[in-house]
Design an enzyme around this catalytic site. Structure first.
Site, PDB file in Angstrom:
ATOM      1  N   LYS A  34       0.642 -12.698 -37.409  1.00  0.00           N
ATOM      2  CA  LYS A  34       1.023 -13.423 -35.656  1.00  0.00           C
ATOM      3  C   LYS A  34      -0.595 -13.965 -35.620  1.00  0.00           C
ATOM      4  CE  LYS A  34       1.536 -11.799 -31.137  1.00  0.00           C
ATOM      5  NZ  LYS A  34       2.964 -12.579 -30.706  1.00  0.00           N
ATOM      6  N   LYS A  39      -6.212 -13.395 -39.021  1.00  0.00           N
ATOM      7  CA  LYS A  39      -5.501 -13.949 -40.618  1.00  0.00           C
ATOM      8  C   LYS A  39      -6.917 -15.188 -40.941  1.00  0.00           C
ATOM      9  CE  LYS A  39      -2.195 -16.794 -39.352  1.00  0.00           C
ATOM     10  NZ  LYS A  39      -3.097 -17.504 -40.204  1.00  0.00           N
ATOM     11  N   THR A  40      -7.073 -15.704 -40.774  1.00  0.00           N
ATOM     12  CA  THR A  40      -8.983 -16.687 -41.700  1.00  0.00           C
ATOM     13  C   THR A  40      -9.335 -15.623 -41.765  1.00  0.00           C
ATOM     14  OG1 THR A  40      -7.729 -18.397 -39.893  1.00  0.00           O
ATOM     15  CG2 THR A  40      -9.592 -18.640 -41.361  1.00  0.00           C
ATOM     16  N   ASP A  63      -2.526 -24.215 -41.673  1.00  0.00           N
ATOM     17  CA  ASP A  63      -2.404 -24.046 -41.258  1.00  0.00           C
ATOM     18  C   ASP A  63      -3.229 -24.981 -40.092  1.00  0.00           C
ATOM     19  OD1 ASP A  63      -2.293 -23.689 -38.254  1.00  0.00           O
ATOM     20  OD2 ASP A  63      -3.916 -21.550 -37.811  1.00  0.00           O
ATOM     21  N   CYS A 283     -16.236   4.658 -21.731  1.00  0.00           N
ATOM     22  CA  CYS A 283     -15.282   3.591 -21.492  1.00  0.00           C
ATOM     23  C   CYS A 283     -14.039   3.824 -21.428  1.00  0.00           C
ATOM     24  CB  CYS A 283     -15.489   2.453 -22.608  1.00  0.00           C
ATOM     25  SG  CYS A 283     -14.560   1.401 -22.850  1.00  0.00           S
ATOM     26  N   CYS A 286     -11.248   1.771 -23.579  1.00  0.00           N
ATOM     27  CA  CYS A 286     -11.948   1.998 -24.981  1.00  0.00           C
ATOM     28  C   CYS A 286     -11.253   3.041 -25.262  1.00  0.00           C
ATOM     29  CB  CYS A 286     -12.804   1.769 -25.201  1.00  0.00           C
ATOM     30  SG  CYS A 286     -13.919   0.355 -24.745  1.00  0.00           S
TER      31      CYS A 286
END
Length: 341
Positions: A34, A39-40, A63, A283, A286
């Site tokens: 997605k 991804k790259t 892409d 946090c 987090c």
């Protein structure tokens, strides 16, 4: 369960991509998922690791966003170019929405203008467009021809977001059907065309019908050969990239089911952007996000127990440039060990 315990729990397969480096027969690697899941970054990092164990590696972006140039801080185009700082790793960015006119020109036909007397260019174009997806498939075929002639040992595809990725993988079949249809028609109408053309044996513009059909058949054979390679688990695999969220996991499952239906091997999943807040962290966001991520990580472990699942941390800065990509890539083969929660 602590994250460290989760990381060292007995799994059927190690949580790295080392198996891809060890698989010396591997020729094609697709990296997909997605949009916005890293991804790259993952494909660039995998390419860096493969370049350490292979003679020549080519990284191709299909892409339209073309993020390879941004990732390496270097401009790439439709011709393979060596990546700065590497001697055996090259990259190229192609437009998957290529035009059929370009392919007809490359195959010896120049479209309606040069074939205008007989309208053959228009006829072929209309025929080709009658098969869904063939325009993109033509561009894909041209890439395959170029890649094949360059003789790289392994080729990595940084694919478009999920939907486009799956369509891209259907191109060999789509184009094989289109070219088979054109070849069949040429058999039926070839004698008639040759009769019309008389002794010249050529088309307007000095082209030769037999040459055009020969090139088309050669292209069809290339597609058929690569299509068979894509379905060979020794030669091809697909690496799924996701994040530990519902929509991303849903897309990953859908993608894996479709890949299986295409008989394309997939046995590696990279889960990016994982948070590992320390036990003394103040946090609250987090901690809440980590709780959600743990839930989906557990689901991934249950769904894909026979996969190599790689867990990658959320980093405080962008992974851009050779040095940062190399550091990130190291975690694909040496599992990240988070602090105790």
């Amino acid at each position: 369960m602590s994250s460290a315990a989760m990381l060292t729990a007995e799994d059927s397969l190690e949580p790295t991509l080392q198996n891809l480096l060890d698989q010396k027969t591997l020729r094609w690697v697709f990296v997909g998922g997605k949009g916005g899941v890293g991804k790259t970054t993952t494909s660039c990092s995998l390419a860096i690791q493969l370049a350490k164990v292979r003679k020549s590696v080519l990284l191709i972006s299909t892409d339209p966003a073309h993020n390879l140039s941004d990732a390496f801080g270097q401009k790439f185009g439709k011709e393979a170019r060596l990546i700065d700082g590497f001697t055996n790793l090259s990259a190229m960015e192609i437009d998957p929405n290529g035009s059929i006119q370009d392919l007809l020109a490359a195959s010896g036909g120049q479209g309606d203008d040069s074939m205008g007397g007989l309208g053959i260019g228009g006829m072929m174009q209309d025929l080709a467009f009658s098969i869904p997806g063939v325009d993109e498939a033509m561009s894909f075929a041209e890439v395959l021809k170029q890649v094949k002639s360059l003789s790289y040992e392994v080729i990595i595809f940084d694919t478009a977001p999920t939907g486009h990725t799956l369509r891209f993988l259907q191109f060999p079949t789509v184009l094989e059907k289109a070219l088979a249809k054109l070849a069949q028609l040429s058999t039926q109408f070839g004698p008639m065309l040759n009769s019309i053309l008389g002794g010249r044996g050529g088309l307007p513009g000095g082209q030769n019908l037999d040459e055009i059909l020969s090139k088309m058949e050669s292209l069809r054979e290339t597609i058929a050969e690569v299509n068979a390679q894509f379905k060979d688990a020794d030669l091809t695999t697909f690496v799924c990239v996701c994040i530990a969220e519902f929509l991303s996991l849903y897309e990953t499952e859908r993608m894996i089911q479709e890949l299986t239906s295409y008989h394309i091997d997939t046995h590696c999943i990279v889960v990016n952007q994982l948070l590992f807040p320390g036990k003394d962290s103040s946090c609250e966001q987090c901690k809440a996000r980590r709780k959600m991520q743990k839930k989906y990580l557990n689901e991934i472990e249950e769904l894909y127990e026979d996969f190599n699942v790689v867990r990658m941390p959320m980093l405080v800065e962008e992974v851009r440039g050779k040095e940062k990509l190399e550091k990130f890539s190291d975690m694909l083969v040496h599992p990240y060990v988070p602090p105790q929660e």
